[in-house]
Scaffold this motif. Sequence first.
Motif, PDB file in Angstrom:
ATOM      1  N   LEU A 105       0.831  -1.211   0.000  1.00  0.00           N
ATOM      2  CA  LEU A 105       0.000   0.000   0.000  1.00  0.00           C
ATOM      3  C   LEU A 105       0.860   1.253   0.000  1.00  0.00           C
TER       4      LEU A 105
ATOM      5  N   ASN B 139     -12.299   1.941 -12.756  1.00  0.00           N
ATOM      6  CA  ASN B 139     -11.921   2.864 -11.688  1.00  0.00           C
ATOM      7  C   ASN B 139     -10.588   2.431 -11.078  1.00  0.00           C
ATOM      8  N   HIS B 140     -10.154   3.142 -10.021  1.00  0.00           N
ATOM      9  CA  HIS B 140      -8.847   2.866  -9.422  1.00  0.00           C
ATOM     10  C   HIS B 140      -8.800   1.465  -8.816  1.00  0.00           C
ATOM     11  N   TRP B 141      -9.879   1.043  -8.149  1.00  0.00           N
ATOM     12  CA  TRP B 141      -9.889  -0.274  -7.534  1.00  0.00           C
ATOM     13  C   TRP B 141      -9.812  -1.369  -8.593  1.00  0.00           C
ATOM     14  N   GLN B 142     -10.541  -1.215  -9.691  1.00  0.00           N
ATOM     15  CA  GLN B 142     -10.491  -2.213 -10.750  1.00  0.00           C
ATOM     16  C   GLN B 142      -9.124  -2.259 -11.427  1.00  0.00           C
ATOM     17  N   SER B 143      -8.495  -1.100 -11.583  1.00  0.00           N
ATOM     18  CA  SER B 143      -7.140  -1.079 -12.152  1.00  0.00           C
ATOM     19  C   SER B 143      -6.152  -1.778 -11.233  1.00  0.00           C
ATOM     20  N   LEU B 144      -6.322  -1.568  -9.917  1.00  0.00           N
ATOM     21  CA  LEU B 144      -5.439  -2.224  -8.958  1.00  0.00           C
ATOM     22  C   LEU B 144      -5.633  -3.736  -8.986  1.00  0.00           C
ATOM     23  N   ARG B 145      -6.893  -4.149  -9.066  1.00  0.00           N
ATOM     24  CA  ARG B 145      -7.201  -5.573  -8.989  1.00  0.00           C
ATOM     25  C   ARG B 145      -6.827  -6.328 -10.263  1.00  0.00           C
TER      26      ARG B 145
END
Length: 312
Positions: A109, A217-223
Amino acid sequence: MAGMRAASDASLGPAFPETPRWWTRNQKRLAPYVFISPFYILFFAFFLGPSIFAFYLAFQEWTGLGAPEFVGLRNFLDLVEDRTFRQAVVNSAFYSAASLFVITPLSLLLAVALNSRFVRAKIVFRTVFFLPILTSTIAIALVFVLLYGTRYGLLNAPLVALDIQPIDWLGSKVWSKIAVTGLILWRWVGFNMIYFLAGLQAIPQHLYEAAKVDGANHWQSLRFITLPMLRPVILFVTVIVLIGSAQIFDEPYILTEGEPAESSTSLAMYLYRVGLHFLSFGYASAIGTVFFIAIFAFSWMQLRVLGVFRDD
């Protein structure tokens, strides 16, 4: 006479060149091995040789003087009845679990945050977070002893001000392991962050741009982008964290010396104590052998879980 010498020389046949020596004949083939031989000599002298000797001593009883006495599996059977050994196993498992499930995610993180374009002065933050690993462990431990102080420690100061019973960080069986974990966290989060940061910077930016165009979104890009692309780095970090945390020695030794009642003693500390304090080298070698087998087994299981052997 001259004619006779010429005839005798002719009878001897043509002169043959001198046969080259063995090294001259094999020089090109053996020269590379000569240049790399210092590594293998040092590897055998300081790692492989002592490891083989330690495995041999695991079946012996030896105090460093005289000849070792063969005792078979007695050292390993004594480990089963050794309460201190069992407590050290529990403590090392606690440190390893905390490192894997707390320190590693925090490092990831932190790396994601520092890799963000919204963060300014990234070089300053990277330097600050990496500094603990460059600081002497003794100096760090002394600072944390003051930090964990029961009456005047910084962590207990708010409790004392509110007239609440302060926490005995270094004198409690429960809190002592947490105190050691806090020191490990402060020291190693920034170091592991560097690995993740290097992996993040190697991910092509056009993948994020394409995902953004598709509405991610940012979470989907991270995942779906960051974590899959970081898989080799995550594998590497988790393996070295498991091995390093299982062998932890400096932090609990300086901070708590394994007290109270061995509640913070690690396996590496117990091995050191048995071998160099009690001079029971056979028993210490048995601890080291079991230690090696356990680390190897857990590392192999970890590689299997993370899918390093999959053909994909």
